[in-house]
Design a protein around this motif. Structure first.
Motif, short mmCIF file in Angstrom:
data_model
loop_
_atom_site.label_atom_id
_atom_site.label_comp_id
_atom_site.label_asym_id
_atom_site.label_seq_id
_atom_site.Cartn_x
_atom_site.Cartn_y
_atom_site.Cartn_z
N LEU A 197 19.45 -23.68 -67.32
CA LEU A 197 18.10 -24.17 -67.06
C LEU A 197 17.46 -24.49 -68.40
CD1 LEU A 197 16.92 -21.48 -64.47
CD2 LEU A 197 18.39 -23.46 -64.10
N GLN A 241 25.47 -29.31 -64.56
CA GLN A 241 25.42 -28.09 -65.36
C GLN A 241 24.12 -27.95 -66.14
OE1 GLN A 241 29.40 -27.83 -67.50
NE2 GLN A 241 29.13 -25.72 -66.81
N THR A 278 19.78 -31.84 -60.74
CA THR A 278 19.27 -30.55 -60.27
C THR A 278 17.99 -30.19 -60.99
OG1 THR A 278 21.57 -29.87 -59.87
CG2 THR A 278 19.88 -28.15 -59.83
N SER A 306 20.70 -16.02 -60.95
CA SER A 306 20.02 -16.63 -62.09
C SER A 306 19.37 -15.57 -62.97
CB SER A 306 18.97 -17.64 -61.61
OG SER A 306 18.35 -18.28 -62.73
N VAL A 366 20.31 -28.15 -65.85
CA VAL A 366 19.29 -28.14 -64.81
C VAL A 366 17.94 -28.33 -65.48
CG1 VAL A 366 18.22 -26.76 -62.99
CG2 VAL A 366 20.69 -26.60 -63.38
N THR A 400 28.87 -21.99 -64.43
CA THR A 400 27.54 -21.79 -64.99
C THR A 400 26.76 -23.09 -65.05
OG1 THR A 400 28.41 -22.08 -67.23
CG2 THR A 400 28.16 -19.81 -66.44
N CYS A 401 25.45 -22.94 -64.98
CA CYS A 401 24.51 -24.01 -65.26
C CYS A 401 23.48 -23.43 -66.22
CB CYS A 401 23.82 -24.51 -64.00
SG CYS A 401 24.89 -25.38 -62.83
N PHE A 428 23.17 -19.42 -62.91
CA PHE A 428 22.23 -20.39 -63.47
C PHE A 428 21.39 -19.64 -64.51
CE2 PHE A 428 22.02 -24.18 -60.51
CZ PHE A 428 23.22 -23.91 -59.88
N ASP A 465 14.83 -27.44 -61.52
CA ASP A 465 14.41 -26.05 -61.38
C ASP A 465 12.90 -25.97 -61.15
OD1 ASP A 465 14.36 -23.14 -61.70
OD2 ASP A 465 13.48 -23.55 -63.67
N CYS A 487 26.04 -29.44 -58.28
CA CYS A 487 24.90 -29.33 -59.20
C CYS A 487 25.33 -29.68 -60.62
CB CYS A 487 24.36 -27.90 -59.20
SG CYS A 487 23.80 -27.29 -57.61
#
Length: 308
Positions: free
Chosen positions: A277, A15, A45, A173, A17, A274-275, A208, A47, A13
């Motif tokens: 959003l 990072q 990716t 998340s 999103v 970590t990602c 996330f 969301d 994924c």
């Protein structure tokens, strides 16, 4: 764009999103422009959530996937079982209903990461894990996760899954950002504290982060004297956050980036995967976040941002 691995997925994924809350078939030109620019920058990716825009966001992304034929390259992160006017909906029946409706709207055969949008602590974790594993076994979901759960409940659920040879939660998340919330931004939401960060570091479970830029707190649009935005005042106005803002501003000048980019880099430079959003309203905001994803912060700089 940097990527992280999530157990259960056949692709990593990005990072950053891309949020879809503002997408709908009625504004496909806007949605298509953002989605195309995001993919061109290396993002993969998206969301989504069953409740976003009353389902219109899922329909718009489904149309884009069909038009571009990019389904195999994209990680779909979708969420279900959000409360309604009658209360919590974290039941096998509600999960299945939302999942099936999301698959239909998206016009896809499976969802890569399926999250529960809220928790209901009155429902035993074994009921939830069993229900989600049924959908994994049916090929409708690849990996499962949660949004706005406590780390204690996640640990309990994953211990049950491991003991019974089932698949546990691969993603969490919650809210994670440089500005610390005075109270939940929305009912039932969970923000990360130091104990949660320690737990994620020890377990290396991917996080996330939603509201990773604190609703624009670090953009310069807000000041301690400007009290017009009641939600921002309620959630983020406190002296600790203004001090963090000033430290981020100083570090941004040193690195030649914006304060808001430092805030996003803080989320992406944690000692666990970590990602972030993001919900850009235009291409410029998207590009700003992509720049931030390439900013490296040292352990010392992270500590300076947090503690001064």
């Amino acid at each position: 764009m940097k990527k992280i691995h999530v157990n259960g997925l056949d692709k990593d994924c990005s990072q950053i999103v891309l949020g879809s809350m503002m997408f709908s078939p009625s504004n496909m030109e806007f949605a298509t422009e953002l989605l195309n620019s995001y993919v061109e920058a290396g993002g993969n990716t998206i969301d989504l959530a069953h409740i976003y825009n009353s389902g219109e966001s899922e329909k718009a992304v489904g149309l884009w996937l069909k038009e571009t034929n990019l389904r195999d390259e994209i990680v779909i992160l979708d969420k279900g079982a959000h409360p309604d006017a009658n209360g919590p909906r974290v039941t096998p029946e509600a999960i299945e209903q939302d999942l099936q409706e999301s698959l239909q709207r998206l016009q896809v055969e499976h969802i890569d990461i399926y999250m529960l949008h809220r928790d209901d602590p009155t429902i035993p974790v074994e009921v939830i894990i069993n229900a989600l594993n049924k959908h994994i076994q049916a090929g409708l979901v690849q990996a499962i996760g949660v949004s706005n759960w406590t780390t204690g409940r996640i640990q309990e659920a994953n211990a049950y899954a491991e003991k019974n040879n089932l698949i546990g939660f691969a993603v969490n998340s919650p809210n994670l950002c440089l500005a610390k919330a005075n109270e939940p931004r929305w009912p039932g939401c969970v923000s990360v504290d130091e104990k949660d960060k320690k737990w994620h570091t020890e377990n290396q479970l991917p996080l996330f982060a939603w509201s990773s830029q604190a609703g624009g707190f670090f953009t310069g649009r807000f000041t301690p004297e400007n009290l017009e935005n009641k939600e921002m005042v309620r959630v983020y106005y406190n002296e600790v956050n203004w001090e963090r803002y000033r430290r981020a501003e100083k570090l941004a000048w040193k690195k030649g980036v914006t304060t808001n980019q430092i805030a996003l880099a803080y989320v992406l430079n944690q000692p666990f995967p970590t990602c972030a959003l993001i919900g850009p309203s235009n291409i410029e905001e998207l590009q700003s976040s992509i720049v931030a994803s390439n900013v490296t912060l040292t352990v010392e700089e992270m500590a300076e941002l947090e503690n001064g």
